[in-house]
Design an enzyme around this catalytic site. Structure first.
Site, PDB file in Angstrom:
ATOM      1  N   ALA A 222     -26.236  90.805-114.884  1.00 26.84           N
ATOM      2  CA  ALA A 222     -24.874  90.839-115.420  1.00 26.84           C
ATOM      3  C   ALA A 222     -24.777  90.106-116.752  1.00 26.84           C
ATOM      4  O   ALA A 222     -25.383  89.045-116.945  1.00 26.84           O
ATOM      5  CB  ALA A 222     -23.910  90.206-114.424  1.00 26.84           C
TER       6      ALA A 222
ATOM      7  N   SER B 182     -20.469  88.167-114.001  1.00 27.26           N
ATOM      8  CA  SER B 182     -21.082  88.031-112.680  1.00 27.26           C
ATOM      9  C   SER B 182     -20.107  87.375-111.716  1.00 27.26           C
ATOM     10  O   SER B 182     -19.534  86.328-112.017  1.00 27.26           O
ATOM     11  CB  SER B 182     -22.359  87.180-112.760  1.00 27.26           C
ATOM     12  OG  SER B 182     -22.826  86.883-111.455  1.00 27.26           O
TER      13      SER B 182
ATOM     14  N   HIS C 118     -20.782  85.737-109.221  1.00 24.33           N
ATOM     15  CA  HIS C 118     -21.296  84.434-108.805  1.00 24.33           C
ATOM     16  C   HIS C 118     -20.676  83.298-109.626  1.00 24.33           C
ATOM     17  O   HIS C 118     -20.619  82.162-109.157  1.00 24.33           O
ATOM     18  CB  HIS C 118     -22.816  84.407-108.917  1.00 24.33           C
ATOM     19  CG  HIS C 118     -23.502  85.207-107.859  1.00 24.33           C
ATOM     20  ND1 HIS C 118     -23.692  84.744-106.578  1.00 24.33           N
ATOM     21  CD2 HIS C 118     -24.013  86.469-107.884  1.00 24.33           C
ATOM     22  CE1 HIS C 118     -24.310  85.676-105.860  1.00 24.33           C
ATOM     23  NE2 HIS C 118     -24.516  86.730-106.623  1.00 24.33           N
TER      24      HIS C 118
ATOM     25  N   ASP D   2     -24.525  85.648-101.674  1.00 26.33           N
ATOM     26  CA  ASP D   2     -25.491  86.583-101.111  1.00 26.33           C
ATOM     27  C   ASP D   2     -26.044  85.958 -99.843  1.00 26.33           C
ATOM     28  O   ASP D   2     -26.376  84.764 -99.829  1.00 26.33           O
ATOM     29  CB  ASP D   2     -26.638  86.843-102.097  1.00 26.33           C
ATOM     30  CG  ASP D   2     -26.165  87.525-103.373  1.00 26.33           C
ATOM     31  OD1 ASP D   2     -25.127  88.206-103.326  1.00 26.33           O
ATOM     32  OD2 ASP D   2     -26.843  87.359-104.405  1.00 26.33           O
TER      33      ASP D   2
ATOM     34  N   GLU E 258     -24.683  96.950-102.005  1.00 22.82           N
ATOM     35  CA  GLU E 258     -25.263  95.626-101.781  1.00 22.82           C
ATOM     36  C   GLU E 258     -24.652  95.032-100.507  1.00 22.82           C
ATOM     37  O   GLU E 258     -23.660  94.300-100.567  1.00 22.82           O
ATOM     38  CB  GLU E 258     -25.000  94.694-102.967  1.00 22.82           C
ATOM     39  CG  GLU E 258     -25.755  95.060-104.228  1.00 22.82           C
ATOM     40  CD  GLU E 258     -25.685  93.968-105.295  1.00 22.82           C
ATOM     41  OE1 GLU E 258     -25.038  92.922-105.026  1.00 22.82           O
ATOM     42  OE2 GLU E 258     -26.265  94.150-106.369  1.00 22.82           O
TER      43      GLU E 258
ATOM     44  N   HIS F   1     -24.009  91.119-100.455  1.00 24.91           N
ATOM     45  CA  HIS F   1     -23.133  90.429-101.412  1.00 24.91           C
ATOM     46  C   HIS F   1     -21.712  90.346-100.860  1.00 24.91           C
ATOM     47  O   HIS F   1     -20.982  91.337-100.831  1.00 24.91           O
ATOM     48  CB  HIS F   1     -23.146  91.162-102.756  1.00 24.91           C
ATOM     49  CG  HIS F   1     -22.340  90.485-103.824  1.00 24.91           C
ATOM     50  ND1 HIS F   1     -22.912  89.636-104.761  1.00 24.91           N
ATOM     51  CD2 HIS F   1     -21.013  90.501-104.101  1.00 24.91           C
ATOM     52  CE1 HIS F   1     -21.961  89.190-105.569  1.00 24.91           C
ATOM     53  NE2 HIS F   1     -20.801  89.698-105.183  1.00 24.91           N
TER      54      HIS F   1
END
Length: 248
Positions: free
Chosen positions: A152, A157, A159, A166, A215, A218
């Site tokens: 990203a 992102s 995160h 994750d 994903e 995630h």
């Protein structure tokens, strides 16, 4: 950037590397596909040609994707270490989550354990500085265009919000890898994550909307009400945000 600072940054993020996985695999955020032209209206990724900075980055349901980024200076003010096991032992930044998300992930892990499913954290918070260092490193190796297919752009992102994590099964295998799909842990998360305020952020068959392939590992905290609506309607956070804007 010299090699030493980059090494330090990597050690901050990685902790102890997952056995059998390459460095790039530990940070891959899946390859995006071209968005559809007729899936959404204002939020259709294909119709947005510039990246916008989100107005309220601390909002729990904040939308962060390839075209909606966090301010460069943003850092959550309420980051804490959730009391859950990770695939590594080190007390590093990537264990952290915002307080509400941390408490929720603790309950989710406990709920899974009660059902006989063991979970491990893989990676949660990632600072803007770390995301920048990682992305620039990949650009230096593969070029900007290629780097964008698996990492990203800084600020885009999830995160960096402190609301994403994750996870993988208790054996630590298939961490942030396609082989996690179909495991007992993945199936449990798909069925129960919303009960704790989380969604599978990048669901199967929605990559033309989210910009990322499936994903199942995630998780994104959005709160119970939003999570249950998103899950029950089988929509994405992008589609949910579009509904809110229309209704308001």
């Amino acid at each position: 950037m010299t090699k030493l600072p980059l090494l330090i940054v990597f050690m901050m993020v990685i902790g102890s590397p997952l056995a059998g996985c390459s460095l790039k695999q530990n940070f891959v955020e899946s390859q995006p596909t071209a968005p559809s032209k007729n899936v959404m209206n204002a939020k259709n990724l294909n119709n947005k040609k510039s990246i916008e900075v989100v107005a309220n980055p601390s909002a729990i349901p904040v939308l962060v994707n390839k075209y909606n980024k966090l301010p460069d200076s943003y850092k959550p003010s309420d980051l804490v270490d959730p009391d859950i096991p990770f695939i590594f032992k080190e007390r590093v930044e990537k264990r952290m989550m915002r307080s509400s998300a941390a408490r929720a992930i603790e309950k989710l892990f406990f709920g899974a354990k009660q059902d006989g499913v063991s979970l491990l954290g893989v990676s949660a918070y990632r600072s803007h500085a770390v995301q920048t260092a990682l992305f620039n490193h990949y650009v230096s190796i593969d070029g900007v265009k290629a780097a964008k297919t698996y990492s990203a752009v800084p600020g885009t992102s999830e995160h960096e919000t402190g609301l994403a994590i994750d996870v993988t099964g208790g054996d630590g295998k298939c961490a942030a890898e396609d082989c996690f799909a179909g495991t007992a842990a993945a199936k449990w998360l798909e069925k129960h994550a919303d009960e704790f305020g989380f969604i599978i952020r990048y669901p199967k068959g929605k990559d033309d909307i989210t910009g990322y392939q499936y994903e199942p590992w995630h998780l994104r905290y959005v709160g119970k009400k939003a999570a249950q609506e998103i899950t029950s309607r089988k929509i994405t956070l992008e589609e949910y945000q579009e509904t809110i804007q229309v209704n308001n």
